[in-house]
Design an enzyme around this catalytic site. Structure first.
Site, PDB file in Angstrom:
ATOM      1  N   HIS A   1       0.746  -1.169   0.082  1.00 37.33           N
ATOM      2  CA  HIS A   1       0.025   0.033  -0.036  1.00 37.33           C
ATOM      3  C   HIS A   1       0.895   1.479  -0.119  1.00 37.33           C
ATOM      4  O   HIS A   1       0.309   2.451  -0.362  1.00 37.33           O
ATOM      5  CB  HIS A   1      -1.046  -0.079   1.301  1.00 37.33           C
ATOM      6  CG  HIS A   1      -0.395   0.330   2.528  1.00 37.33           C
ATOM      7  ND1 HIS A   1      -0.288  -0.679   3.600  1.00 37.33           N
ATOM      8  CD2 HIS A   1      -0.130   1.528   3.081  1.00 37.33           C
ATOM      9  CE1 HIS A   1       0.412   0.050   4.628  1.00 37.33           C
ATOM     10  NE2 HIS A   1       0.419   1.189   4.417  1.00 37.33           N
TER      11      HIS A   1
ATOM     12  N   ASP B   1      -0.603  -7.717   1.376  1.00 36.27           N
ATOM     13  CA  ASP B   1       0.230  -6.289   1.469  1.00 36.27           C
ATOM     14  C   ASP B   1       1.813  -6.226   1.646  1.00 36.27           C
ATOM     15  O   ASP B   1       2.563  -6.101   2.843  1.00 36.27           O
ATOM     16  CB  ASP B   1      -0.363  -5.524   2.803  1.00 36.27           C
ATOM     17  CG  ASP B   1       0.144  -4.024   2.751  1.00 36.27           C
ATOM     18  OD1 ASP B   1       0.631  -3.511   1.712  1.00 36.27           O
ATOM     19  OD2 ASP B   1      -0.193  -3.352   3.613  1.00 36.27           O
TER      20      ASP B   1
ATOM     21  N   SER C   1       4.216   2.216   8.225  1.00 38.90           N
ATOM     22  CA  SER C   1       3.835   1.221   7.182  1.00 38.90           C
ATOM     23  C   SER C   1       5.148   0.768   6.434  1.00 38.90           C
ATOM     24  O   SER C   1       6.057   1.648   6.298  1.00 38.90           O
ATOM     25  CB  SER C   1       2.989   1.627   6.098  1.00 38.90           C
ATOM     26  OG  SER C   1       1.597   1.630   6.830  1.00 38.90           O
TER      27      SER C   1
END
Length: 269
Positions: free
Chosen positions: A79, A123, A220
């Protein structure tokens, strides 16, 4: 502008490495001064695999993390890369600071073919640098998971994400935090309210310590470390540090995918 990329599901989603227990030299990251939420400033050079992904056109804004896994390969979250192009970013290594370090241009992204933009399934992504990363005491690759992470495992997360639950404080120094892995059953139970949109599976790891500690936007893509190995990739949270487990992509489940994608692209270098 990407700004703080960890994603929002409900309120927010997060978007030689050192184990804190390695060699019996346990450092309690939770006792240091700076507060990843509830964490502490990591010592200089303690996380040599750490990568900061920056946007030069946006004043070098650092929006995601990553981990060096080979001379030209960086592992991160899918992402982090879906809305940008390789020419838009650089990978910074060798520093604990938000700015500085050595920057490498990126020649290619490899995003998992079955990445789910709403579910965050699969992901995981790889970045190929234009030039080989020069290794040193402060720049080293991290070993990928050699075994599955079990419930109760003591892990370490790192990142430059927000350091408070409201998402208003940005650290200059890399933060780290000791966390504990939960069982798949407990993760599904504690994330039950989100299972329809974001089903938790065995291909993920979730961690939790207590309210006031955990990942936040900007963390992230960073590696979750267990005993010196990268076992997870920071994926999302619901929301930041509110006693709800943080979710990571389970690296052990993607070892074949990582090797295959690297082999396919290494022959073309």
């Amino acid at each position: 502008m990407l700004k703080y990329f960890l994603f929002s599901l409900m309120l927010t989603v997060q978007g030689d490495s050192l184990s804190l227990e390695e060699e019996d030299k346990h450092i309690d990251a939770n006792k240091d001064a700076e507060r990843v939420v509830g964490g502490a400033a990591a010592p200089v050079g303690a996380v040599p695999h750490q990568v900061g992904i920056r946007e030069p056109k946006e004043d070098n804004w650092l929006f995601c993390g990553g981990a060096i896994i080979e001379e030209r390969w960086i592992m991160t979250a899918a992402h982090c890369l879906v809305k940008i192009k390789p020419k838009d970013i650089v990978a910074a290594v060798g520093t604990n600071l938000r700015r500085g370090g050595t920057e490498y241009k990126i020649s290619k992204f490899i995003i998992h073919e079955k990445y789910g933009r709403t579910s965050f399934a699969n992901d995981i992504a790889l970045m190929l640098t234009e030039k080989e990363i020069e290794f040193s005491d402060k720049v080293k690759p991290v070993q990928l998971a050699s075994r599955n992470t079990e419930p109760g495992a003591k892990c370490l997360l790192t990142g430059w994400g927000y350091t408070n639950q409201k998402g208003t404080k940005i650290p200059d120094k890399l933060q780290w935090l000791n966390v504990t892995a939960l069982s798949v059953y407990n993760c599904q139970k504690q994330l039950k309210a989100f299972q329809k949109k974001n089903p938790f599976t065995k291909k993920q790891i979730c961690t939790l310590t207590k309210r006031g500690e955990g990942t936040c936007q900007g963390d992230s893509g960073g590696a979750l470390i267990e005993k010196g190995e990268a076992v997870g990739v920071a994926s999302y949270n619901l929301p930041c540090a509110y006693a709800v487990p943080d979710v990571f992509t389970r690296v052990y489940e993607y070892l074949d995918w990582i090797k295959a994608r690297m082999d396919e692209n290494t022959t073309k270098i």
